[in-house]
Motif scaffolding. Structure first.
Motif, short mmCIF file in Angstrom:
data_model
loop_
_atom_site.label_atom_id
_atom_site.label_comp_id
_atom_site.label_asym_id
_atom_site.label_seq_id
_atom_site.Cartn_x
_atom_site.Cartn_y
_atom_site.Cartn_z
N ALA A 71 25.43 19.43 10.91
CA ALA A 71 24.97 20.16 9.72
C ALA A 71 26.04 21.18 9.37
O ALA A 71 26.41 22.02 10.20
CB ALA A 71 23.64 20.85 9.98
N GLU A 72 26.52 21.12 8.14
CA GLU A 72 27.64 21.95 7.73
C GLU A 72 27.20 22.97 6.68
O GLU A 72 26.20 22.75 5.99
CB GLU A 72 28.77 21.06 7.18
N LEU A 92 18.10 20.64 9.62
CA LEU A 92 18.37 21.65 10.64
C LEU A 92 18.39 23.05 10.04
O LEU A 92 18.92 23.99 10.63
CB LEU A 92 19.70 21.35 11.34
N ARG A 93 17.78 23.19 8.85
CA ARG A 93 17.70 24.48 8.21
C ARG A 93 16.48 25.25 8.70
O ARG A 93 15.45 24.66 9.04
CB ARG A 93 17.60 24.32 6.68
N GLU A 94 16.61 26.56 8.71
CA GLU A 94 15.48 27.42 9.04
C GLU A 94 14.37 27.19 8.02
O GLU A 94 14.60 27.21 6.81
CB GLU A 94 15.97 28.87 9.00
N GLY A 95 13.15 26.95 8.47
CA GLY A 95 12.05 26.74 7.54
C GLY A 95 11.05 25.71 8.02
O GLY A 95 11.19 25.13 9.12
N PRO A 96 10.02 25.44 7.21
CA PRO A 96 8.91 24.58 7.65
C PRO A 96 9.29 23.12 7.85
O PRO A 96 8.56 22.39 8.52
CB PRO A 96 7.88 24.73 6.50
N ARG A 116 23.35 21.70 2.03
CA ARG A 116 23.80 22.54 3.14
C ARG A 116 22.72 22.65 4.22
O ARG A 116 21.56 22.91 3.93
CB ARG A 116 24.12 23.93 2.59
N GLY A 117 23.12 22.47 5.47
CA GLY A 117 22.21 22.66 6.59
C GLY A 117 21.45 21.44 7.01
O GLY A 117 20.73 21.48 8.01
N VAL A 118 21.58 20.34 6.29
CA VAL A 118 20.92 19.08 6.69
C VAL A 118 21.92 18.29 7.54
O VAL A 118 23.03 17.98 7.09
CB VAL A 118 20.46 18.26 5.48
#
Length: 471
Positions: A71-72, A92-96, A116-118
Motif C-alpha cells: 500500500a503506497e 489497508l487504510r485506517e477505517g471501517p 492511496r492506502g489500498v
C-alpha cells in the motif's frame, strides 16, 4: 484472449474508491490498439482526475510471478499491456473497511483505479506479461508504505497458483499478517495561523489527531522560496489558510502596504501553487472588505469585487488567486469574534470600567464567531460541498457596531444607553493615525452555505453566550 469493442465503463468494488474499468480495445489481424489513459474521456466517465506524474512498467517473464501486497501513499492506475494477471487488493487504510479484500483478473481490456492506502498485488497468468501503472507522485525514500503478507490467513486470498510454487521475493514473504499491520492514516490537514482567533477555534474543532498539523508563521514561512520543499506535500489533503495580515489601518501606510501585499497576496499565491501541484484542497478565509459597502441588498458570493482600501484590495487579490486552485473553498466572513483581542472583549471591558464609549453607528453587518467559522469549514470539507466561495457569518438581524456595543453593556448589567452612537467620519475626526476606508454595509447572503445543510449560529444567542463566558 483480449476482448475487443467494450465501452469505457467503471464498476465499483467492495473497497471504497477501488474501481475496475473496462477499456475499449480495437483490433484486427495486425494486432490491437487502446487508449490506456485519456484524461478527458475518463474523468467525464467518472474517474477522479488524480494527476498522474509517472508511468511505470513491470515486465514478467514467467507464469506465476507474484508481487507482494504493497500500500503506497499515492493513487495508481493499473493496467496490462500484454498478458494477463490475477490481481488482489486489500484495504489497508485506517477505517471501517480495513482488511477488506477484492480480487479480479486484468487483461489489456481492463484497468483498475487504486486509491492511496489500498494494498496492491498480482500474480501473472501468462508469460511475457507487461504490468503498467501510472502514479500521481514520484517515488521518494521519505514516503511511508504499508505492507501485508501474501499468505495472510485473515485475508485468505485464493491465489490461482500456490505461493510455494511461484516466483516471489523473500522480502514479500516476510511482510506482517493483518493483525500486525499499522493502518495507513488519512492524508494530512495543515492549519496555518494556528495561534490566531480562528486557528485556535480550528484546533478546538479538530483536536490533535496525528493527521492534523498546526503551524504559525514562524513555523512555515509562505514567503520562503523553498516553500515547495518545506513539506512532503503529497501527504497532505487539506490546507486551511487562517493566517492573514489584518491591520486594516496600518495597511494604508507605506510599510503596512508592503506587509499586507506580502502576506495576503504573495504568500497566498505560493500556497495556491503548492495546492494546485499537489492536488490539495485549499480552504481560504476571506472578508467583507472585498466589497465597498454600497449594495442595497446582502452581498452574494458572485457579486463583483470592489474593495475600498489596501487591506480589502489584498484580500480581493488573494481570493482571485485561490479561485484558480482546482480544489478550493473561499469562506467569506465579517466582524470576527473569537479567543483573543476583539471588539466584544473591548466593549465588555469598557462597560465594567464604567467608560461610556463612542461607537460608530453607520457601519452595519453581522458578527461571526470563530466557532461557527470552524464548524463551517469542517462541514464544507466533510460534506464534499461543491468547490467555490461561500459566505459565512452568524445569522440574524444586521446591526451597527453601536447596537452591538449596547447589547454587550446590557448583557453585563450595565446600561446600554451609555454607548454613544457616532458617525464614522466624526469618530475618526482629528485622528493622527492613518485611517482606512471601511464598507458601511457588510451583510452577506447566507443562502448558498445553508443550501449545503449548514446552519449558522444565531448571532444574538452567540453574543450573549460569549459575553457571559467572559465573567
Amino acid at each position: 484472449m483480449t476482448e475487443f469493442g467494450k465501452a469505457l465503463t467503471p464498476t465499483e468494488t467492495s473497497i471504497p474508491g477501488l474501481v475496475v474499468w473496462d477499456l475499449p480495445v480495437h483490433g484486427d489481424s495486425r494486432g490491437w490498439f487502446k487508449e490506456n489513459w485519456h484524461r478527458e474521456k475518463m474523468t467525464a466517465a467518472g474517474l477522479r482526475d488524480f494527476g498522474p506524474v509517472q508511468n511505470n512498467i513491470s515486465f514478467n517473464d514467467a507464469v506465476g510471478t507474484t508481487r507482494g501486497i504493497h500500500a503506497e501513499p499515492w493513487d495508481k492506475w493499473v493496467s496490462v499491456a500484454t498478458g494477463r494477471i490475477f490481481g488482489a487488493w486489500v484495504d489497508l487504510r485506517e477505517g471501517p473497511t480495513f482488511g477488506a479484500v477484492f480480487t479480479t483478473e486484468l487483461d489489456p481490456s481492463r484497468a483498475i483505479y487504486v486509491p492511496r492506502g489500498v494494498g496492491n498485488s498480482y500474480q501473472t497468468l501468462e508469460p511475457d506479461t507487461a504490468y503498467v501503472y501510472l502514479v500521481n507522485d514520484h517515488w521518494s525514500p521519505d514516503a511511508s508504505y504499508t505492507f501485508l503478507n501474501l499468505a495472510d490467513e485473515a485475508s485468505a486470498i485464493a491465489w490461482p497458483i500456490r505461493l510455494d510454487q511461484v516466483e516471489v521475493s523473500p522480502k514479500d514473504l516476510a511482510h506482517p499478517r493483518l493483525a500486525d499491520v499499522t493502518p495507513m492514516g488519512p492524508r494530512k490537514t495543515l492549519v496555518l495561523g494556528a495561534n490566531g482567533q480562528l486557528g485556535r477555534a480550528l484546533r478546538a474543532e479538530w483536536g490533535d489527531a496525528p493527521h492534523i498539523e498546526y503551524a504559525t508563521r514562524a513555523e512555515l514561512d509562505l514567503s520562503s522560496p523553498d516553500l515547495m520543499n518545506a513539506r512532503r506535500w503529497r501527504d497532505y489533503d487539506t490546507i486551511v489558510n487562517a493566517a492573514a495580515y489584518t491591520s486594516v489601518d496600518v495597511a494604508e501606510t507605506p510599510e503596512g502596504r508592503v506587509h499586507a501585499w506580502s502576506a495576503n497576496v504573495l504568500g497566498v499565491g505560493s500556497l495556491a501553487r503548492v495546492a494546485t501541484e499537489n492536488d490539495i484542497l485549499l480552504i481560504h478565509v476571506s472578508s467583507d472588505y472585498v466589497f465597498d459597502g454600497t449594495s442595497t441588498r446582502p452581498y452574494r458570493e458572485n457579486d463583483p469585487l470592489s474593495p475600498l482600501g489596501v487591506y480589502g484590495q489584498t484580500k480581493a487579490a488573494g481570493d482571485t488567486i485561490v479561485a484558480t486552485v482546482p480544489r478550493h473553498y473561499i469562506v467569506r466572513t465579517s466582524w470576527v469574534v473569537g479567543e483573543g483581542k476583539n471588539f466584544v472583549r473591548t466593549m465588555a471591558d469598557l462597560a465594567r470600567r464604567g467608560v461610556d464609549p463612542r461607537v460608530v453607528d453607520d457601519q452595519v453587518g453581522r458578527l461571526t464567531f470563530t466557532h461557527d467559522i470552524a464548524r463551517g469549514i469542517r462541514h464544507l470539507r466533510d460534506s464534499a460541498a461543491p468547490y467555490g466561495t461561500y459566505n459565512l457569518t452568524s445569522s440574524g438581524a444586521c446591526r451597527s457596531w453601536a447596537d452591538i456595543a449596547a447589547t454587550i453593556f446590557d448583557v453585563i448589567g450595565a446600561d446600554g444607553g451609555r454607548v454613544i452612537p457616532t458617525p464614522t467620519d466624526a469618530y475618526f475626526a482629528g485622528s493622527m493615525n492613518t485611517v482606512a476606508p471601511r464598507p458601511r454595509y457588510s451583510e452577506l447572503d447566507l443562502s448558498r452555505i445553508e443550501s449545503t445543510g449548514f446552519t449558522p449560529g444565531d448571532g444574538d444567542e452567540r453574543l450573549e453566550t460569549y459575553v457571559r463566558a467572559l465573567g
